[in-house]
Motif scaffolding. Structure first.
Motif, PDB file in Angstrom:
ATOM      1  N   GLY A 140       0.787  -1.217   0.000  1.00  0.00           N
ATOM      2  CA  GLY A 140       0.000   0.000   0.000  1.00  0.00           C
ATOM      3  C   GLY A 140       0.821   1.269   0.000  1.00  0.00           C
ATOM      4  N   GLY A 141       1.873   1.317   0.792  1.00  0.00           N
ATOM      5  CA  GLY A 141       2.721   2.511   0.840  1.00  0.00           C
ATOM      6  C   GLY A 141       3.416   2.779  -0.478  1.00  0.00           C
ATOM      7  N   VAL A 142       3.890   1.726  -1.133  1.00  0.00           N
ATOM      8  CA  VAL A 142       4.565   1.865  -2.430  1.00  0.00           C
ATOM      9  C   VAL A 142       3.556   2.352  -3.479  1.00  0.00           C
ATOM     10  CG1 VAL A 142       5.817   0.646  -4.258  1.00  0.00           C
ATOM     11  CG2 VAL A 142       6.302   0.137  -1.858  1.00  0.00           C
ATOM     12  N   PHE A 143       2.357   1.755  -3.483  1.00  0.00           N
ATOM     13  CA  PHE A 143       1.330   2.212  -4.421  1.00  0.00           C
ATOM     14  C   PHE A 143       1.049   3.698  -4.233  1.00  0.00           C
ATOM     15  CE2 PHE A 143      -0.426  -2.322  -4.316  1.00  0.00           C
ATOM     16  CZ  PHE A 143       0.091  -2.643  -5.554  1.00  0.00           C
ATOM     17  N   LYS A 144       0.851   4.099  -2.980  1.00  0.00           N
ATOM     18  CA  LYS A 144       0.517   5.507  -2.710  1.00  0.00           C
ATOM     19  C   LYS A 144       1.609   6.461  -3.185  1.00  0.00           C
ATOM     20  CE  LYS A 144      -1.171   4.650   1.510  1.00  0.00           C
ATOM     21  NZ  LYS A 144      -1.588   4.891   2.869  1.00  0.00           N
ATOM     22  N   GLU A 154      -0.709   2.829 -16.029  1.00  0.00           N
ATOM     23  CA  GLU A 154      -1.867   1.945 -16.021  1.00  0.00           C
ATOM     24  C   GLU A 154      -1.885   1.111 -14.750  1.00  0.00           C
ATOM     25  OE1 GLU A 154      -1.447  -0.364 -19.669  1.00  0.00           O
ATOM     26  OE2 GLU A 154      -0.807  -2.048 -18.479  1.00  0.00           O
ATOM     27  N   ALA A 155      -3.038   0.488 -14.501  1.00  0.00           N
ATOM     28  CA  ALA A 155      -3.184  -0.405 -13.352  1.00  0.00           C
ATOM     29  C   ALA A 155      -4.055  -1.583 -13.749  1.00  0.00           C
ATOM     30  CB  ALA A 155      -3.805   0.335 -12.176  1.00  0.00           C
ATOM     31  N   LEU A 156      -3.665  -2.763 -13.274  1.00  0.00           N
ATOM     32  CA  LEU A 156      -4.470  -3.973 -13.403  1.00  0.00           C
ATOM     33  C   LEU A 156      -4.956  -4.310 -12.000  1.00  0.00           C
ATOM     34  CD1 LEU A 156      -2.219  -6.107 -15.785  1.00  0.00           C
ATOM     35  CD2 LEU A 156      -4.188  -4.691 -16.393  1.00  0.00           C
ATOM     36  N   SER A 172     -10.559   4.925  -7.662  1.00  0.00           N
ATOM     37  CA  SER A 172     -10.830   6.281  -8.149  1.00  0.00           C
ATOM     38  C   SER A 172      -9.708   7.256  -7.802  1.00  0.00           C
ATOM     39  CB  SER A 172     -12.148   6.791  -7.570  1.00  0.00           C
ATOM     40  OG  SER A 172     -12.079   6.862  -6.154  1.00  0.00           O
ATOM     41  N   LYS A 173      -8.837   6.895  -6.884  1.00  0.00           N
ATOM     42  CA  LYS A 173      -7.746   7.781  -6.460  1.00  0.00           C
ATOM     43  C   LYS A 173      -6.474   7.606  -7.300  1.00  0.00           C
ATOM     44  CE  LYS A 173     -10.143   9.149  -2.873  1.00  0.00           C
ATOM     45  NZ  LYS A 173     -10.924  10.357  -2.984  1.00  0.00           N
ATOM     46  N   PHE A 174      -6.485   6.690  -8.247  1.00  0.00           N
ATOM     47  CA  PHE A 174      -5.267   6.379  -8.995  1.00  0.00           C
ATOM     48  C   PHE A 174      -4.973   7.393 -10.095  1.00  0.00           C
ATOM     49  CE2 PHE A 174      -5.415   2.699  -6.573  1.00  0.00           C
ATOM     50  CZ  PHE A 174      -4.481   1.762  -6.921  1.00  0.00           C
ATOM     51  N   GLY A 175      -5.916   8.260 -10.430  1.00  0.00           N
ATOM     52  CA  GLY A 175      -5.718   9.206 -11.521  1.00  0.00           C
ATOM     53  C   GLY A 175      -5.772   8.537 -12.881  1.00  0.00           C
ATOM     54  N   LEU A 176      -6.446   7.389 -12.956  1.00  0.00           N
ATOM     55  CA  LEU A 176      -6.554   6.615 -14.190  1.00  0.00           C
ATOM     56  C   LEU A 176      -8.029   6.407 -14.522  1.00  0.00           C
ATOM     57  CD1 LEU A 176      -3.897   3.891 -13.278  1.00  0.00           C
ATOM     58  CD2 LEU A 176      -3.526   5.891 -14.711  1.00  0.00           C
ATOM     59  N   ASN A 177      -8.306   5.992 -15.752  1.00  0.00           N
ATOM     60  CA  ASN A 177      -9.672   5.759 -16.209  1.00  0.00           C
ATOM     61  C   ASN A 177      -9.888   4.278 -16.503  1.00  0.00           C
ATOM     62  OD1 ASN A 177     -10.462   8.614 -16.388  1.00  0.00           O
ATOM     63  ND2 ASN A 177      -8.913   8.700 -17.988  1.00  0.00           N
ATOM     64  N   LEU A 178     -11.037   3.759 -16.072  1.00  0.00           N
ATOM     65  CA  LEU A 178     -11.381   2.369 -16.327  1.00  0.00           C
ATOM     66  C   LEU A 178     -11.623   2.163 -17.816  1.00  0.00           C
ATOM     67  CD1 LEU A 178     -12.067  -0.458 -15.255  1.00  0.00           C
ATOM     68  CD2 LEU A 178     -14.423   0.339 -14.912  1.00  0.00           C
ATOM     69  N   MET A 179     -10.865   1.242 -18.411  1.00  0.00           N
ATOM     70  CA  MET A 179     -10.943   1.019 -19.858  1.00  0.00           C
ATOM     71  C   MET A 179     -11.473  -0.357 -20.235  1.00  0.00           C
ATOM     72  SD  MET A 179      -9.958   3.922 -20.921  1.00  0.00           S
ATOM     73  CE  MET A 179      -9.749   3.696 -22.666  1.00  0.00           C
TER      74      MET A 179
END
Length: 194
Positions: A140-144, A154-156, A172-179
């Motif tokens: 979690g800390g690394v992701f943040k 991107e994120a999977l 929703s906090k990742f700054g990415l859009n669900l594709m």
């Protein structure tokens, strides 16, 4: 492996910084045992293995190594550690391409000493070693840190219906859009892009 998951796992061309994680519907990364094992499934673990082994580099935090003792992937690994509290017998160190990134050298493990362990500096080190497909595996800390630095392309995310615990890191906090989404075996496999 399901064809839709293979397609989801494919890396785009060029430099990519991809996060991969399992979480429950509200965004918790840990199960009731404080690991991610019960949020996962055999299919999800196979998907993780496919993605890990197709990366050039996996970046993972020392706390995740201590908690989950994940197997070593086929690619290079950066283990981020401030304390150097890492047992050389952890499975991740079976890979000769595993390096600790720290401000100090570990007495018995290969270390890249860096005065600054910022996401930007870590990715600069990866680029200097010609790693283009970079996988952020957590915790979690690394992701943040990578989310706050706005460095994920991107994120999977494997979304489980299982009960979780601890802090919430919602998609929703990742700054990415669900594709893209694939529903299989009780999981919602999602691909989020910049």
């Amino acid at each position: 492996m399901n064809g839709h998951l293979i397609e989801l796992a494919n890396w785009p061309r060029g430099s990519t910084v991809r996060a991969i994680l399992a979480q429950n519907k509200i965004g918790q990364l840990k199960d009731l045992t404080s690991s991610s094992s019960q949020l996962s499934s055999p299919l999800d673990r196979e998907f993780l293995k496919l993605v890990r082994n197709s990366a050039d580099l996996v970046i993972i935090g020392a706390q995740t190594i201590r908690t989950e003792n994940p197997p070593a992937p086929n690619c290079a690994v950066f283990v981020l550690s401030n304390s150097l509290d890492l047992d050389p017998n952890f499975r991740i160190f079976e890979n000769e391409k595993t390096f600790i990134l720290s401000k100090l050298a570990h007495p018995s493990l290969k270390t890249i000493v860096m005065p600054e362990l910022s996401p930007q500096r870590i990715l600069q080190q990866a680029a200097e070693l010609n790693y283009e497909k970079v996988l952020i595996e957590g915790g979690g800390g690394v992701f943040k840190e990578f989310i706050n630095a706005n460095l994920l392309t991107e994120a999977l995310i494997s979304v489980s219906s299982k009960t979780g615990s601890g802090e919430i890191l919602h998609r929703s906090k990742f700054g990415l859009n669900l594709m893209q989404q694939v529903n299989l075996a009780g999981f919602n496999f999602q691909r989020w892009l910049k």
